[in-house]
Design a protein around this motif. Structure first.
Motif, short mmCIF file in Angstrom:
data_model
loop_
_atom_site.label_atom_id
_atom_site.label_comp_id
_atom_site.label_asym_id
_atom_site.label_seq_id
_atom_site.Cartn_x
_atom_site.Cartn_y
_atom_site.Cartn_z
N VAL A 152 1.25 -1.17 0.58
CA VAL A 152 0.18 -0.30 0.05
C VAL A 152 1.34 0.79 -0.24
CG1 VAL A 152 -2.24 1.20 0.85
CG2 VAL A 152 -1.84 -0.62 1.06
N ARG A 153 2.13 1.92 0.81
CA ARG A 153 3.00 2.39 0.78
C ARG A 153 3.63 2.68 -0.26
NH1 ARG A 153 4.40 0.18 5.57
NH2 ARG A 153 3.82 1.46 8.32
N ASP A 154 3.94 1.09 -1.06
CA ASP A 154 4.54 1.91 -2.04
C ASP A 154 3.48 2.01 -3.51
OD1 ASP A 154 6.79 0.60 -1.79
OD2 ASP A 154 7.05 -1.22 -2.67
N GLN A 159 2.52 6.08 -7.64
CA GLN A 159 0.70 6.60 -8.10
C GLN A 159 0.74 8.01 -7.39
OE1 GLN A 159 -2.77 4.41 -7.50
NE2 GLN A 159 -2.21 3.08 -8.69
N ILE A 160 0.94 8.90 -6.49
CA ILE A 160 1.13 10.18 -6.09
C ILE A 160 2.85 10.70 -6.68
CG2 ILE A 160 1.13 12.47 -4.07
CD1 ILE A 160 -0.14 10.18 -2.84
N ARG A 161 3.88 10.23 -6.91
CA ARG A 161 4.44 10.73 -7.45
C ARG A 161 4.59 10.56 -9.04
NH1 ARG A 161 9.88 10.80 -4.99
NH2 ARG A 161 11.29 9.57 -6.92
N ALA A 162 3.99 10.20 -9.31
CA ALA A 162 3.77 9.57 -10.82
C ALA A 162 2.50 11.78 -11.92
CB ALA A 162 2.88 9.01 -11.43
N GLU A 163 1.78 11.71 -10.23
CA GLU A 163 1.37 12.99 -10.80
C GLU A 163 2.04 14.15 -9.82
OE1 GLU A 163 -3.30 11.93 -9.84
OE2 GLU A 163 -2.80 13.73 -8.63
#
Length: 687
Positions: A152-154, A159-163
């Motif tokens: 879940v952390r990964d 996904q947030i970093r990609a944004e």
DNA sequence: GCTCGAGTCTCATTACGTGC
DNA sequence: GCACGTAATGAGACTCGAGC
């Protein structure tokens, strides 16, 4: 070494590692090249130290020569070195396995080794309530659920970093400031030990919302919910077990992430768990034990929400096959609507959005009946909102101070027995009654001691037929007899310790009450013993300064007097007795009913009944009864008493708190209904 | 980061009243 | 007279915050 029967023949990982270490050592001896020795593992096995100090390798006691003929090399897994941070076993075969068979193969091997090592290293005092096999199953579940949390952390990080990373590359881009806030929140959230817990005052949830939300308006709405809404722990664990038993990719569905490590770990854990459980159990019982272990761990790891499939949208009529940080499912029973009073002062738009976000998080946490709560923050008038909580409050904790190692065994037994009851049988009415009464008396402290009543009590008890010891007190007279005790002057004993910390008092009071209520408790069993010698000095020393003694059992409606010396020497079955189960059950019903009611028969009346007018007024003045209109109107100082009520208020034809308080003591003794714990009938007052 | 003092806890001990 | 339970007291250990 520790070995375990397995349904499949597979090499034991510790022997694979042992051979790998010996092979590397052999390589070193041939080549003299120290780079073939994995530094950390070899240091912990003493091999490196031996080479550096003496030129020859030395091997720690992890390796020994045993067997019948003392010729067999034996490896002890309980002595195998672990990584101090991850607590996973150190290995030397990683590179060889990855090159020969691929990374997934090594991950499977390492997981299996980790499981063997974790079981061998398990502390003896962990999960005392479980059987030996049950504890092993929990270790395996803990590893699998830990892998889920890592995934879940990964997932959230990826996904947030990609944004946000493309936005952060350009300072002039729209949403740059918001992306910076999200990056900061993400960093904070990744460091939290229980990332899927609500956190104190929903702090963890708020940080997660800040990381997930693309702007302040989204943040104000909270975490985007999946179309599953809320699922129980059972559902989540069933899914874990289904995935853990499946070999095909078809079973891989959110919340399991197919790019993460959870699936192989889950499969290995479930396979191991089945192999271990089925040694002593039938398959059905083994499955149930495994499920119980997973549920325990999910609760222990405080998982209250998780990323799930994206709901169907547009042309796509199916849910997504991958979990997403834009779709969250809550764990717990159906939410009850929480009424949060809107008392906000005028705010700016931004403050308003932040307030909404915080309110949403707190509201969702509040609705989750399995989330953490703290009884010290709960008002008596609001306790009814917490009656169906499935977990103990944070304020209920047995601290190391409370049970020092030199406490006597009887006291330790009582505390551990009570802890087990409260943790595993929280919904039982006896536990509930003990908790509620402990909650109430913890709000009353430090006024839990009493002044010497002199002979006045004797007369009142004599009227009810209680003169010498061991008087027969019919059920109808027990209530009035309890009310006689309640007329004592309850006060704070000066210079006496043990009544200052509310959480500690709450915990100890609940334990003492439960031990007295339950006939199968170590305390009641101890008293049943022929020629028993009481509860012992340690028990008395611990509870006597806190007045957690029989007189307060009577005051709280759990016991009744049967001898006139009850205040001086309250000996069980001589001067006091515990009410029988039917009477206690009725008392529990009445307490619940009064806590739930609003108005004159509500929580205030309950407190008035148990603690008398002075205490009830004090608690009303400190805001414990927000629903009592007259409580908020009155401004009574904390030291005020019933005598402080003005003469003018007494002449009014309308009854208010002060009237109830004024009537209190006389009613307790005179009213025939008191024996049935009845509410006082209203008197007609003349102007 | 260390020291100090205040506050609070547990535990041991003594005195006293009551019941057997 | 002994056993038992409570009240009261003091010693020692611990935590926490303030000050340096």
């Amino acid at each position: 070494m520790t070995t375990t029967t397995s349904s499949r023949r597979q090499p034991n990982p510790i022997y694979v590692e042992g051979i790998s270490v010996l092979e590397r050592l052999l390589n070193y001896l041939y080549t003299g090249a120290a780079k073939v020795l994995p530094c950390r593992l070899m240091r912990h096995l003493w091999i490196l130290r031996g080479i550096l100090d003496t030129g020859y390798p030395v091997i720690s006691p992890v390796l020994s020569i045993g067997g019948k003929r003392k010729l067999t090399p034996m490896l002890d897994i309980s002595k195998w070195p672990l990584d101090p941070v991850t607590h996973r076993p150190l290995t030397s075969s990683k590179r060889a396995q990855e090159i020969s068979y691929g990374r997934p193969h090594y991950l499977g091997f390492e997981t299996l080794f980790h499981m063997y090592a974790a079981i061998a290293h398990m502390k003896s005092d962990r999960w005392r309530d479980a059987t030996a096999v049950g504890r092993e199953l929990r270790v395996l579940a803990d590893i699998a659920v830990g892998a889920f949390l890592d995934d879940v952390r990964d997932l959230v990080r990826t996904q947030i970093r990609a944004e946000i990373l493309p936005i952060l590359d350009n300072k002039d881009a729209d949403g740059y400031s918001s992306a910076k806030t999200r990056r900061l929140s993400l960093r904070k959230w990744l460091e939290i030990e229980h990332p899927l817990d609500w956190g104190e005052d929903a702090g963890t949830h708020i940080i997660l919302v800040q990381a997930v939300a693309r702007d302040a308006i989204q943040a104000a709405r909270g975490l985007p919910s999946s179309n599953r809404g809320q699922l129980s722990v059972d559902h989540l664990v069933d899914h874990f077990l289904h995935v853990g038993k499946s070999t095909g990719l078809a079973a891989l569905r959110p919340p399991i992430w197919n790019k993460g490590q959870c699936w192989p770990v889950l499969r290995a854990a479930v396979t191991q768990a089945q192999a271990r459980a089925q040694v002593t159990m039938a398959p059905a019982a083994a499955d149930k034990a495994i499920k119980d272990a997973f549920i325990t761990i999910v609760e222990e790891r405080r998982i209250h929400f998780y990323p799930d499939s994206l709901p169907p949208s547009g042309d796509n009529l199916r849910r997504s096959l991958q979990p997403s940080f834009q779709s969250w499912t809550l764990i717990g029973p159906q939410a009850r609507l929480a009424v949060v009073p809107g008392r906000a002062a005028p705010m700016t738009q931004e403050e308003n959005l932040q307030f909404e976000m915080s309110k949403n998080s707190l509201e969702q946490m509040h609705n989750d009946r399995s989330s953490v709560w703290n009884s010290t923050l709960v008002l008596i008038g609001d306790y009814h909102e917490h009656l169906d909580r499935t977990v103990l409050p944070q304020s209920w904790k047995i601290t190391s101070d409370m049970l020092k190692t030199d406490s006597d065994q009887f006291t330790v037994d009582c505390y551990e027995w009570a802890k087990y009851q409260f943790v595993h049988k929280r919904s039982d009415w006896k536990c509930d009654l003990a908790l509620i009464l402990a909650f109430l008396i913890s709000k009353v402290r430090p006024a839990v001691a009493w002044k010497n009543p002199g002979k006045t009590l004797d007369t009142q008890l004599s009227k009810l037929g209680i003169s010498g010891p061991r008087s027969t007190v019919p059920p109808a007279s027990r209530g009035p007899a309890i009310n006689v005790i309640r007329t004592l002057n309850w006060t704070e004993r000066e210079g006496v310790n043990g009544v200052h910390q509310e959480d500690m008092y709450f915990t100890q009071a609940s334990i003492v009450f439960l031990c007295w209520i339950c006939e199968d408790s170590p305390l009641r069993k101890c008293l049943k013993k022929p020629n028993g010698s009481g509860l012992g000095a340690a028990w008395g020393n611990k509870h006597q300064p806190k007045s957690l003694t029989p007189l307060n059992l009577i005051r709280m409606g759990l016991a009744y007097p049967i001898g006139k010396a009850v205040t001086a020497r309250p000996v069980f079955n001589t001067n006091f007795k515990i009410l029988d189960d039917i009477e206690l059950k009725n008392w529990h019903k009445e307490v619940i009913s009064m806590l739930k009611q609003r108005g004159p028969k509500g929580p205030f009346a309950l407190v008035l009944k148990i603690f008398g007018g002075e205490v009830a007024t004090r608690l009303a003045a400190s805001g414990h009864f927000p629903d009592q209109p007259s409580a908020s109107q009155r401004s009574v100082s904390s030291s005020s008493s019933s005598t402080a009520v003005s003469a003018s208020s007494r002449t009014s034809s309308k009854r208010n708190l002060s009237d109830l308080v004024e009537d209190d003591n006389s009613w307790l003794v005179d009213n025939d209904e008191a024996g049935e714990f009845a509410i006082p009938s209203r008197r007609i007052r003349t102007a």
